[in-house]
Scaffold this motif. Structure first.
Motif, PDB file in Angstrom:
ATOM      1  N   LYS A 281     111.132 -52.888 -50.515  1.00 46.27           N
ATOM      2  CA  LYS A 281     110.594 -54.135 -49.970  1.00 46.27           C
ATOM      3  C   LYS A 281     110.567 -54.036 -48.449  1.00 46.27           C
ATOM      4  O   LYS A 281     111.379 -53.339 -47.847  1.00 46.27           O
ATOM      5  CB  LYS A 281     111.455 -55.331 -50.409  1.00 46.27           C
ATOM      6  N   SER A 282     109.635 -54.754 -47.842  1.00 49.03           N
ATOM      7  CA  SER A 282     109.512 -54.760 -46.393  1.00 49.03           C
ATOM      8  C   SER A 282     109.661 -56.182 -45.870  1.00 49.03           C
ATOM      9  O   SER A 282     109.060 -57.114 -46.434  1.00 49.03           O
ATOM     10  CB  SER A 282     108.154 -54.198 -45.962  1.00 49.03           C
ATOM     11  N   VAL A 283     110.443 -56.341 -44.814  1.00 47.03           N
ATOM     12  CA  VAL A 283     110.559 -57.660 -44.184  1.00 47.03           C
ATOM     13  C   VAL A 283     109.223 -58.041 -43.561  1.00 47.03           C
ATOM     14  O   VAL A 283     108.733 -59.151 -43.742  1.00 47.03           O
ATOM     15  CB  VAL A 283     111.674 -57.670 -43.122  1.00 47.03           C
ATOM     16  N   LEU A 284     108.627 -57.110 -42.828  1.00 48.92           N
ATOM     17  CA  LEU A 284     107.342 -57.381 -42.193  1.00 48.92           C
ATOM     18  C   LEU A 284     106.196 -57.168 -43.168  1.00 48.92           C
ATOM     19  O   LEU A 284     106.224 -56.245 -43.987  1.00 48.92           O
ATOM     20  CB  LEU A 284     107.129 -56.461 -40.992  1.00 48.92           C
ATOM     21  N   ALA A 285     105.185 -58.006 -43.047  1.00 52.43           N
ATOM     22  CA  ALA A 285     103.947 -57.823 -43.806  1.00 52.43           C
ATOM     23  C   ALA A 285     102.939 -57.105 -42.928  1.00 52.43           C
ATOM     24  O   ALA A 285     103.140 -56.947 -41.714  1.00 52.43           O
ATOM     25  CB  ALA A 285     103.404 -59.184 -44.238  1.00 52.43           C
ATOM     26  N   ALA A 286     101.868 -56.651 -43.523  1.00 47.47           N
ATOM     27  CA  ALA A 286     100.811 -55.970 -42.770  1.00 47.47           C
ATOM     28  C   ALA A 286     100.315 -56.875 -41.649  1.00 47.47           C
ATOM     29  O   ALA A 286     100.106 -58.074 -41.847  1.00 47.47           O
ATOM     30  CB  ALA A 286      99.660 -55.608 -43.697  1.00 47.47           C
ATOM     31  N   GLY A 287     100.146 -56.288 -40.464  1.00 43.96           N
ATOM     32  CA  GLY A 287      99.612 -57.026 -39.325  1.00 43.96           C
ATOM     33  C   GLY A 287     100.636 -57.772 -38.499  1.00 43.96           C
ATOM     34  O   GLY A 287     100.292 -58.310 -37.448  1.00 43.96           O
TER      35      GLY A 287
END
Length: 299
Positions: free
Chosen positions: A51-57
């Motif tokens: 999982k990633s805390v940041l989303a694309a962009g």
């Protein structure tokens, strides 16, 4: 016991075993950035949940922790950050420490470039823009997940080995493509100092109006001097085009383009990869698309 009963018993045992394996939760890796998350997925395959805390962009320099982030990190068996203050005010490190979760800094082991124009020594955090450094990220992740899940360490080493081969091929391709640009035209003007490692690795010169961060950390921010230096560099080198970044407001770069009478050559992925379903949704994809955009605009 009859043969039929024996077979039925065996099937029942197998069903129970399979159900137990299916119910066993997969380890969870929580990453700070989209690039780090992609590296992790390449290594773990379906063996772990990434999982990633940041989303694309999203911009890691400007990101502010949200209430759900602490809950997300608390579920992690392992946390991964870029490090070197890419995550503004070290938000990922603070989340991991508050939750008591282990944290690996993926940039560790890369040869750092120092942030220019600051009194205290600081590493430029955008190390992944060199494929050689990206390989270091992958090795750090490989070793970390093998420690979390030693029973499948050989799997992780095998996946990492294949991906490292792909990074070496990518590196060779980038060098070949950049060579299509005349030497005097190899000036890369972008929104902020995200591409210094890229320029060092692939024979280009970086010129930006903003420092290493889009936030308010030491050494960050536009100054009249930096802006004028950027315009002067564009004119001196007769730069054909300059570039905006997908995770940074393009207004300033567009103003500089008008002032220096140059074109906007396109959008580059910088601190974040592309959204799912786009050509830049993976690290290799974002690097490929960046290089194609740069070469088409500057050659």
């Amino acid at each position: 016991m009859s043969l039929g009963n024996s077979i039925s018993l065996l099937l029942a045992v197998l069903c129970i075993a399979n159900a137990s394996a299916a119910d066993s939760p997969k380890p969870v890796i929580v990453c700070s950035t989209t690039q780090v998350a992609d590296f992790a997925r390449q290594v773990v395959g379906d063996r772990m949940i990434v999982k990633s805390v940041l989303a694309a962009g999203q911009d890691p320099h400007l990101y502010e922790k949200k209430p759900g982030d602490a809950q997300l990190v608390s579920t992690a068996d392992l946390c991964l950050e870029n490090g070197w203050h890419l995550e503004g005010n070290d938000w990922m490190r603070k989340l991991a420490e508050q939750s008591g979760r282990p944290l690996v800094t993926c940039a560790d082991g890369c040869k750092p470039l120092e942030v220019p124009g600051v009194e205290q020594a600081m590493h430029d955090p955008h190390a992944w823009f060199s494929c050689t450094n990206a390989a270091t990220y992958v090795r750090n992740i490989r070793d970390a997940v093998a420690e979390v899940d030693p029973d499948h360490a050989e799997e992780y080493r095998s996946r990492a080995a294949l991906y490292l081969d792909e990074l070496r091929a990518l590196n060779t391709w980038i060098l070949r493509e950049i060579n299509k640009i005349p030497v005097e035209q190899r000036v890369l003007v972008t929104s902020h100092d995200a591409f210094n490692y890229f320029c060092q690795a692939y024979g280009m010169k970086a010129a930006t109006p903003v420092g290493w961060s889009t936030g308010n950390e030491i050494g960050a921010g536009i100054t009249p001097e930096r802006r004028q230096q950027t315009v002067d560099s564009i004119r001196q080198h007769h730069v054909k085009a300059i570039f905006v970044e997908t995770s940074v407001n393009p207004t300033m770069v567009r103003e500089i383009a008008r002032e220096a009478h140059v074109e906007i050559g396109g959008e580059l992925y910088s601190d974040s990869m592309g959204a799912e379903g786009t050509a830049g949704e993976t690290y290799i994809g974002m690097m490929r698309e960046n290089v194609i955009t740069i070469v088409q605009a500057l050659r």
